[in-house]
Design an enzyme around this catalytic site. Structure first.
Site, mmCIF file in Angstrom:
data_model
loop_
_atom_site.group_PDB
_atom_site.id
_atom_site.type_symbol
_atom_site.label_atom_id
_atom_site.label_comp_id
_atom_site.label_asym_id
_atom_site.label_seq_id
_atom_site.Cartn_x
_atom_site.Cartn_y
_atom_site.Cartn_z
ATOM 1 N N ILE A 43 -6.855 -6.573 5.106
ATOM 2 C CA ILE A 43 -6.834 -6.521 6.571
ATOM 3 C C ILE A 43 -5.689 -7.414 7.026
ATOM 4 O O ILE A 43 -5.766 -8.648 6.915
ATOM 5 C CB ILE A 43 -8.180 -7.012 7.155
ATOM 6 C CG1 ILE A 43 -9.348 -6.198 6.581
ATOM 7 C CG2 ILE A 43 -8.160 -6.915 8.685
ATOM 8 C CD1 ILE A 43 -10.718 -6.783 6.852
ATOM 9 N N GLU A 44 -4.616 -6.792 7.487
ATOM 10 C CA GLU A 44 -3.421 -7.567 7.850
ATOM 11 C C GLU A 44 -3.479 -8.006 9.306
ATOM 12 O O GLU A 44 -4.342 -7.584 10.083
ATOM 13 C CB GLU A 44 -2.169 -6.727 7.558
ATOM 14 C CG GLU A 44 -2.062 -6.418 6.071
ATOM 15 C CD GLU A 44 -0.772 -5.738 5.674
ATOM 16 O OE1 GLU A 44 -0.038 -5.236 6.546
ATOM 17 O OE2 GLU A 44 -0.506 -5.731 4.449
ATOM 18 N N CYS A 53 -6.995 -10.456 1.856
ATOM 19 C CA CYS A 53 -6.880 -9.507 0.749
ATOM 20 C C CYS A 53 -8.193 -8.730 0.565
ATOM 21 O O CYS A 53 -9.269 -9.201 0.949
ATOM 22 C CB CYS A 53 -6.583 -10.238 -0.550
ATOM 23 S SG CYS A 53 -4.947 -10.970 -0.658
ATOM 24 N N GLU A 55 -9.920 -8.215 -2.145
ATOM 25 C CA GLU A 55 -10.899 -8.896 -2.998
ATOM 26 C C GLU A 55 -11.698 -9.910 -2.193
ATOM 27 O O GLU A 55 -12.918 -10.021 -2.328
ATOM 28 C CB GLU A 55 -10.188 -9.643 -4.139
ATOM 29 C CG GLU A 55 -9.372 -8.753 -5.070
ATOM 30 C CD GLU A 55 -7.928 -8.581 -4.626
ATOM 31 O OE1 GLU A 55 -7.676 -8.442 -3.404
ATOM 32 O OE2 GLU A 55 -7.055 -8.580 -5.496
ATOM 33 N N CYS A 89 -4.268 -11.685 -6.390
ATOM 34 C CA CYS A 89 -3.327 -12.794 -6.152
ATOM 35 C C CYS A 89 -4.000 -14.122 -6.530
ATOM 36 O O CYS A 89 -5.222 -14.185 -6.759
ATOM 37 C CB CYS A 89 -2.873 -12.809 -4.691
ATOM 38 S SG CYS A 89 -4.105 -13.470 -3.557
ATOM 39 N N CYS A 92 -6.997 -15.196 -4.347
ATOM 40 C CA CYS A 92 -8.223 -14.429 -4.647
ATOM 41 C C CYS A 92 -8.835 -14.860 -5.975
ATOM 42 O O CYS A 92 -10.062 -14.908 -6.112
ATOM 43 C CB CYS A 92 -7.932 -12.937 -4.644
ATOM 44 S SG CYS A 92 -7.628 -12.323 -2.973
HETATM 45 N N1 THU Z 1 -3.184 -7.897 -1.211
HETATM 46 C C1 THU Z 1 -4.503 -7.733 -1.540
HETATM 47 O O1 THU Z 1 -5.267 -7.144 -0.787
HETATM 48 N N2 THU Z 1 -4.935 -8.248 -2.712
HETATM 49 C C2 THU Z 1 -4.169 -8.947 -3.591
HETATM 50 O O2 THU Z 1 -4.680 -9.507 -4.559
HETATM 51 C C3 THU Z 1 -2.721 -9.025 -3.384
HETATM 52 C C4 THU Z 1 -2.227 -8.595 -2.052
HETATM 53 C C5 THU Z 1 -2.691 -7.353 0.062
HETATM 54 C C6 THU Z 1 -2.296 -8.395 1.074
HETATM 55 C C7 THU Z 1 -1.304 -7.629 1.932
HETATM 56 O O3 THU Z 1 -2.037 -6.958 2.945
HETATM 57 C C8 THU Z 1 -0.690 -6.612 0.988
HETATM 58 O O4 THU Z 1 -1.540 -6.564 -0.147
HETATM 59 C C9 THU Z 1 0.709 -6.930 0.560
HETATM 60 O O5 THU Z 1 0.793 -8.224 0.060
#
Ligand code: THU
Length: 129
Positions: A43-44, A53, A55, A89, A92
């Site tokens: 969710i940005e 993220c 996760e 990442c 997470c």
């Molecule tokens: N993102 C995730 O949802 N999980 C991760 O472990 C790495 C990155 C998302 C964050 C952002 O919305 C997009 O991927 C690009 O970084």
């Protein structure tokens, strides 16, 4: 619930991704020890840093629902189709380590095959109070 089914749920969670800034859609499906599944997507946010993220969305949803014992998570991510593995990442991994043991399984899918790691492999020597 096997790893193929968990990956399918992560793919369906990815459909809800809110990612207008990166265009990178991520889905996760978190399996509890008692067999429940919590889905999450990324969710940005226009201010960027509040972005959550997939996760962590899944973990926080599960915790808020009273669950604290987890067995595995499946994660899928990509801009269009799923072509590459999308490992969690660092943030997470740290959040997972708050609630999960070293043998917790992380299933990654690249559109063709599933690769499985343990949390201990992805975050060795983790920091925990
Ligand atoms: N993102 C995730 O949802 N999980 C991760 O472990 C790495 C990155 C998302 C964050 C952002 O919305 C997009 O991927 C690009 O970084």
């Amino acid at each position: 619930m096997n790893k193929n089914e968990l990956v399918s749920l992560a793919l369906s969670a990815r459909e809800n991704s809110y990612s207008p800034y990166s265009g990178f859609k991520v889905g996760a499906a978190l399996l509890t020890k008692n067999g429940k599944v919590y889905k999450g997507c990324n969710i940005e946010n226009g201010a960027f840093s509040p972005t959550n993220c997939a996760e962590r969305t899944a973990v926080f949803t599960a915790i808020a629902d009273g669950e604290k014992e987890f067995k595995a998570i499946a994660v899928v991510g990509g801009a269009d189709e799923i072509k590459n593995f999308c490992p969690p990442c660092g943030v997470c991994r740290q959040v997972l380590s708050e609630f999960c043991k070293e043998d917790f399984e992380i299933h990654l899918f690249n559109g063709e095959e599933i690769k499985t790691f343990t949390l201990g492999e992805l975050l060795p020597e983790s920091f925990n109070l």
